[in-house]
Design an enzyme around this catalytic site. Structure first.
Site, PDB file in Angstrom:
ATOM      1  N   ASP A 293     106.254   0.306  68.754  1.00 52.23           N
ATOM      2  CA  ASP A 293     106.487   1.394  67.803  1.00 52.23           C
ATOM      3  C   ASP A 293     105.312   1.408  66.809  1.00 52.23           C
ATOM      4  O   ASP A 293     104.610   2.400  66.680  1.00 52.23           O
ATOM      5  CB  ASP A 293     107.809   1.199  67.072  1.00 52.23           C
ATOM      6  CG  ASP A 293     109.001   1.249  68.019  1.00 52.23           C
ATOM      7  OD1 ASP A 293     109.022   0.451  68.979  1.00 52.23           O
ATOM      8  OD2 ASP A 293     109.909   2.074  67.806  1.00 52.23           O
TER       9      ASP A 293
ATOM     10  N   ALA B 164     105.449 -22.706  75.295  1.00 53.13           N
ATOM     11  CA  ALA B 164     106.441 -21.962  76.055  1.00 53.13           C
ATOM     12  C   ALA B 164     107.765 -21.876  75.297  1.00 53.13           C
ATOM     13  O   ALA B 164     108.187 -22.832  74.639  1.00 53.13           O
ATOM     14  CB  ALA B 164     106.661 -22.623  77.413  1.00 53.13           C
TER      15      ALA B 164
ATOM     16  N   ARG C  90      99.942 -28.775  65.107  1.00 49.21           N
ATOM     17  CA  ARG C  90      98.703 -29.449  64.699  1.00 49.21           C
ATOM     18  C   ARG C  90      97.524 -28.523  64.942  1.00 49.21           C
ATOM     19  O   ARG C  90      97.633 -27.517  65.658  1.00 49.21           O
ATOM     20  CB  ARG C  90      98.492 -30.746  65.480  1.00 49.21           C
ATOM     21  CG  ARG C  90      98.431 -30.560  66.987  1.00 49.21           C
ATOM     22  CD  ARG C  90      98.246 -31.908  67.691  1.00 49.21           C
ATOM     23  NE  ARG C  90      98.362 -31.796  69.134  1.00 49.21           N
ATOM     24  CZ  ARG C  90      97.382 -31.408  69.948  1.00 49.21           C
ATOM     25  NH1 ARG C  90      96.195 -31.090  69.442  1.00 49.21           N
ATOM     26  NH2 ARG C  90      97.574 -31.342  71.251  1.00 49.21           N
TER      27      ARG C  90
ATOM     28  N   ASN D  13     100.659 -12.311  82.742  1.00 46.17           N
ATOM     29  CA  ASN D  13     101.444 -12.681  83.912  1.00 46.17           C
ATOM     30  C   ASN D  13     102.674 -11.775  84.030  1.00 46.17           C
ATOM     31  O   ASN D  13     102.799 -10.780  83.322  1.00 46.17           O
ATOM     32  CB  ASN D  13     101.844 -14.159  83.821  1.00 46.17           C
ATOM     33  CG  ASN D  13     101.880 -14.833  85.173  1.00 46.17           C
ATOM     34  OD1 ASN D  13     102.434 -14.294  86.124  1.00 46.17           O
ATOM     35  ND2 ASN D  13     101.300 -16.018  85.260  1.00 46.17           N
TER      36      ASN D  13
ATOM     37  N   THR E  42     107.854 -15.920  64.452  1.00 48.81           N
ATOM     38  CA  THR E  42     108.381 -15.081  63.373  1.00 48.81           C
ATOM     39  C   THR E  42     107.448 -14.988  62.178  1.00 48.81           C
ATOM     40  O   THR E  42     107.691 -14.196  61.273  1.00 48.81           O
ATOM     41  CB  THR E  42     109.738 -15.618  62.891  1.00 48.81           C
ATOM     42  OG1 THR E  42     109.555 -16.954  62.389  1.00 48.81           O
ATOM     43  CG2 THR E  42     110.751 -15.637  64.018  1.00 48.81           C
TER      44      THR E  42
ATOM     45  N   HIS F 262     115.346  -3.031  62.257  1.00 44.94           N
ATOM     46  CA  HIS F 262     116.487  -2.176  61.954  1.00 44.94           C
ATOM     47  C   HIS F 262     117.161  -2.649  60.665  1.00 44.94           C
ATOM     48  O   HIS F 262     117.089  -3.832  60.325  1.00 44.94           O
ATOM     49  CB  HIS F 262     117.490  -2.199  63.106  1.00 44.94           C
ATOM     50  CG  HIS F 262     116.934  -1.696  64.392  1.00 44.94           C
ATOM     51  ND1 HIS F 262     116.971  -0.379  64.761  1.00 44.94           N
ATOM     52  CD2 HIS F 262     116.285  -2.335  65.401  1.00 44.94           C
ATOM     53  CE1 HIS F 262     116.410  -0.214  65.943  1.00 44.94           C
ATOM     54  NE2 HIS F 262     115.962  -1.396  66.348  1.00 44.94           N
TER      55      HIS F 262
END
Length: 213
Positions: free
Chosen positions: A91, A167, A190, A83, A172, A113
């Site tokens: 990279d 959403a 779940r 979308n 991570t 970084h």
């Protein structure tokens, strides 16, 4: 070792290297060109995509606008839908499987970084010359996934087949296959099961039917 090879090796590289800057400039120009097109300019869009990314599977579609950092480090499978406002900072390599649906404002990032400001500013290369450095980790997204709006996928993450990402999630860490995960940071809520079938939502299903496998 060329700077691009260092990226794929997972070691520090200099993003200001002339060869890398040329790849990025090319991708940025192609991204801008794609973003100026209308969705019914299919032939023009197909030609830009052919130049912009390493692989773009049959039946896939990007609404636009889009932004690819390197472009040629991204591989996208078949029948994927992206979308509005797609950003892929590739990279390191970004690999996306088949039959995925992505909501607006998807961001995928691969670079990292140094945490300390002095090291972010400058470090010394193998010859003792001061340069800016970063490094990158690849992102892998399986097949048959659905991402809600405003999802950010962070460097080094793998998301398994059939997963749903809620959403606003900041992903991570890895997400196992066939799970619903959401949050900041994103975590597994779940496993997905037959209980999630539209069969159990007759008011929404109306006179439609779930296909039998």
């Amino acid at each position: 070792m060329r700077e691009e090879e260092k990226i794929f090796a997972g070691i520090l590289f200099n993003p200001g290297d002339p060869e890398l800057k040329a790849i990025k400039l090319r991708s940025h120009k192609l991204s801008a060109a794609y973003s100026r097109t209308a969705e019914d300019e299919t032939e023009l869009r197909a030609e830009i995509i052919r130049q912009m990314v390493a692989e773009f599977g049959e039946g896939s579609f990007m609404q636009g606008p889009v932004f690819f950092h390197y472009g040629v480090h991204t591989r996208i499978g078949k029948r994927c839908f992206f979308n509005y406002n797609l950003t892929i900072q590739d990279d390191a390599q970004v690999m996306i499987g088949d039959d995925n649906n992505f909501g607006p404002n998807l961001t995928i990032v691969t670079p990292l970084h140094p945490m300390l400001p002095d090291e972010r500013r400058l470090m010394l290369d193998g010859e003792g010359k001061p340069k800016r450095f970063c490094y990158a980790k690849p992102v892998r997204i399986g097949s048959n996934c659905w991402f809600g709006a405003n999802v950010v996928v962070c460097p080094g993450v793998t998301i398994g087949d059939g997963s749903v990402i809620g959403a606003g999630s900041i992903v991570t860490r890895d997400v196992p296959p066939h799970t619903f995960a959401a949050g900041n940071p994103c975590h597994v809520i779940r496993a997905l099961s037959e209980a999630d079938s539209m069969r159990h939502k007759p008011a929404v299903l109306a006179d439609n039917r779930v296909m039998e496998h």
